[in-house]
Design an enzyme around this catalytic site. Structure first.
Site: not given
Lengths: 383, 383
Positions: A179, A378, A146
Site C-alpha cells: 500500500t 515477501n 509498515t
C-alpha cells in the site's frame, strides 16, 4: 515538517497498539482552513479495501477536513464488520474535530483479510486528536510506516505559499501492495476542480509511473488538502507545477526504500509512435522478472529487454531497435552493438533506454531489481 | 525413447562444442516417412530469433523431413550473420538427408545477442546425421538441455500407433525465456491440416497454460512430425486426444524442473462468465510476485490473490469471491473464511481455487513459486 509545512494544518502520530511491534500506528492530518478543499486518487484495483470504499465517496464532494490513517491492518476483505470499523473511525474523528463524518478521509495499511481492533483504533484516534500540533507532520509520517525503513516527507516552497507531503510504502508500487498512502497539503487558495486536476496531473507523471513489482494494492490513496491559509490564489497548472516535484521526490523516496531492492532502474522508451506505446513498452520491461534479476546480477542482459519489448502491441520494427544500459549502446539496429563488458551496473541508479524508432514520443517508468531480499521479505512476512 | 518411440523416426544428440560445459548441444530428429507431415507453433513474441523466422516459413508448407536443434546459443538479435547461420544449418541438414532446405525446421536455445559459431554448429550437424538411429530419441533429448536438470521425454501408446516427444526448458514459460523447445512425433497417418489442428488444440490446453514467470521467449517452438509408418489413419480429434496427455506430461516435467522452484502451483478459476475471463484471472494470479513469494514462504496469503484478481477486467463482484488453498476455504463471500493456519503448503503441489460466481466456465494455469534460487539462477547466469 511534511504535511504541516504549509499554513493551516495540524497533524499527529500516536501508538494505538495495532502493530505487534508497539510502534506508532495512527496518524491524523487536519485542515484548519479557512478552505476545506479535498482531492484524492485511489487504487484502480477492483478489490478495494473498506477505507477506499468509504473515502471514494468522501472525495467526490471535493471537500474534507481531515485524513485519518492507520498502519497495522489494511481492513480489506473484512466484510461489514470491517466497513463498520472504517465508518466509526470517520465518525469519531469528526466528533473530535467538530465536523461531519463525510468530511473525513480514512486510509489503512497492513495485512489483508484480518479484522482491525476497532476499540484500539478509536482510542488511537482520540489520542491523535489530543496530540494535534502544527509541528506534528513528522510524527504523522512515522505512524504510517509498515515495512518502510525511513519516513518519507517532502516540502516545496513557492512565493507566499507552499506544499508539503508524506508517503508510506516500501516499494511494491504499481501503485501496489503493501500500500502506497500519500497525504499532500497546500496553503494555496484553490478551487476544488483545480485541486483535482492538479493532483491527477502530478500523480499521473510520478506515482503512476513507479512499478516496483507490478503488483497493485487494494488500499492505495493519494489525498490533497488545501487550506487556503496563505491567501495566495493559484490555478490548476500552477498547483500541478508545484505538486509534480513534490510527488516526484516522494516517489523517488519510495523507490529507494523498496523492499529488498539494490537498484533503482529508470526505463526510458524513446521514439514511440505515442506516449501510450512508450508507457506500454516501459512497463513491460519493468515487469520482466528476468530483466530485474539480471540487473540485480549486474548483467546488462539486453536480450531480456528485447523479449519484454516483443510482448507489447506498440508500433515498432524489431529489426531496428536500439537498447542502451547506462549510456552504452549494447544493441544497435536490432543486433549486437557495444560489448556488454563496457557496462558498469555497480551503482544503485541504472538507466535503460529503448529506442523504438517509430515516432517522437517518450516515457519513463521506474522500477527496482529483483533480489534475494525481495523474495525474503515477501515470503517470510505476511503483508 | 522419446521422439523415436513411434515408427519411422531416427534421432541423434551430439556434442559440437557450442556449450562451454562440453555437454551435448546439437540434436536431430528425422522423419523417414512414408509421410512427411509437419505442423508447428511458435512464440507469439514479436522479437523472434532467426531460427523462428526461418521455421515459420517452413511450417507454412505443412511438410518437413527433419528438425535440427542446438543449445548453446539462441541465435536471436544476431542480424544477417545469424540468419545465415540458421540457413546454412538447414541447407547442410538437407544435403545430408537428401531433401530440400525448406523441409528442415531449425531451433536454437541459449543466450540472446551472441553469434553462434557456425562452423562448429555445421560440424555438429554432420556428426548428428552420422549418429542417427531409431534409438536416438533419448540422446536428442539430452542435447537440447540448457539449465534443465533432467531431460524431458514422454510417450503415448494407442491401438497400432503412438506419439512420442521431447521438451527442454527449465521453466520460465509463458511460453517463455530460456526457451521452450518441443519436438513431437507420431506414426499415425494424418492430413497436414488435421495435424495442425490437433497440435494447436493440444498446446492451447497445456503449454499455453504454463506460466512459470510471465516472461516470453524469443525462440519457443513446438513441432509435430507425422511419419504415417503405422498405417493407421487418424483424424484431428483423435490425434489431439493423444497429443493432449503427451503435452500435459511434458508440460508437467517442465514445471517441476523450473529454475529454482520449490512449488508447482495450479491456479484454477471457476464460476467465470467465459473461459477467457477464467484464463485472465488465473494468469494474473500466476504473475503476481507477491503471491508467488508467499507460496515459497508457505503462506496462504489470499489477500495477494484478491489483489491480483482485482487487476483484471473479468466479470465478478468483489463482495462474493471465494478463495481456497489446498481445499481450505480461507476466503468466503469476499470476507475471512477458514483460518489460514489450517492450510499446509509444505508439499510441492499447491492448488489455489478462485470462484468468481459469475458463470459456468473454468480454466487452470500452472506456475511456480518465486524463490531465492530463481533469483540466484537468473542473476548469476546470462540466458
Amino acid at each position: 515538517m511534511s504535511t504541516t509545512a504549509p499554513a493551516g494544518f495540524r497533524a499527529a502520530g500516536v501508538t494505538a497498539g495495532l502493530k505487534p511491534s508497539g510502534r506508532p500506528d495512527v496518524a491524523l492530518v487536519v485542515n484548519d482552513g479557512p478552505l476545506d478543499v479535498l482531492a484524492a486518487v485511489f487504487t484502480s484495483n477492483r478489490c478495494k479495501a473498506n477505507p477506499v470504499l468509504w473515502s471514494e465517496v468522501v472525495a467526490r464532494t471535493g471537500r474534507g477536513r481531515a485524513v485519518v490513517l492507520n498502519s497495522g491492518g489494511a481492513n480489506c476483505y473484512t466484510g461489514p464488520q470491517g466497513f463498520a470499523a472504517t465508518h466509526r473511525t470517520a465518525e469519531r474523528t469528526a466528533e473530535l474535530l467538530g465536523c461531519g463524518a463525510g468530511e473525513v478521509l480514512v486510509c489503512s495499511t497492513g495485512l489483508i483479510g484480518e479484522q482491525l481492533d476497532a476499540e484500539r483504533l478509536l482510542a488511537g484516534v482520540d489520542a491523535a486528536a489530543g496530540a494535534l500540533s502544527a509541528e506534528g507532520g513528522d510524527d504523522a509520517a512515522v505512524a504510517v510506516m509498515t515495512t518502510d525503513t525511513v519516513p518519507k516527507t517532502s516540502v516545496v516552497e513557492r512565493d507566499g505559499w507552499s506544499c508539503g507531503g508524506m508517503a508510506k510504502g516500501a516499494g511494491m508500487l504499481a501503485p501496489a501492495l503493501a500500500t502506497m498512502l500519500v497525504v499532500l497539503t497546500t496553503d494555496a487558495v484553490v478551487e476544488p476542480a483545480d485541486a483535482d486536476a492538479a493532483l491527477r496531473a502530478a500523480t499521473a507523471a510520478t506515482f503512476d509511473r513507479l512499478d516496483s513489482d507490478g503488483c497493485q494494492s487494494t488500499n492505495d490513496t493519494v489525498a490533497l488538502l488545501a487550506s487556503g491559509a496563505s491567501g495566495v490564489r493559484v490555478g490548476a497548472e500552477e498547483l500541478a507545477a508545484a505538486l509534480r516535484p513534490l510527488c516526484a521526490d516522494l516517489a523517488s523516496q519510495l523507490l529507494s526504500d523498496a523492499e529488498g531492492s539494490e537498484h533503482d532502474v529508470a526505463i526510458t522508451v524513446r521514439g514511440a509512435a505515442s506516449e501510450a506505446d512508450a508507457l506500454e513498452v516501459a512497463r513491460s520491461v519493468a515487469r520482466s522478472n528476468l530483466f530485474k534479476a539480471a540487473v540485480f546480477g549486474r548483467d546488462p542482459n539486453w536480450g531480456r529487454v528485447m523479449a519484454a519489448v516483443g510482448t507489447t502491441s506498440a508500433a515498432f520494427d524489431p529489426a531496428v531497435l536500439d537498447v542502451s544500459f547506462n549510456g552504452v549502446a549494447v544493441c544497435r539496429d536490432g543486433a549486437v552493438g557495444e560489448p556488454r563488458s563496457l557496462v558498469d551496473l555497480s551503482a544503485r541508479d541504472v538507466e535503460v533506454v529503448v529506442d523504438l524508432k517509430a515516432g517522437p514520443e517518450e516515457a519513463t517508468v521506474w522500477t527496482n531489481d529483483l533480489t534475494h531480499a525481495y523474495v525474503h521479505e515477501n515470503s517470510a512476512y505476511s503483508t
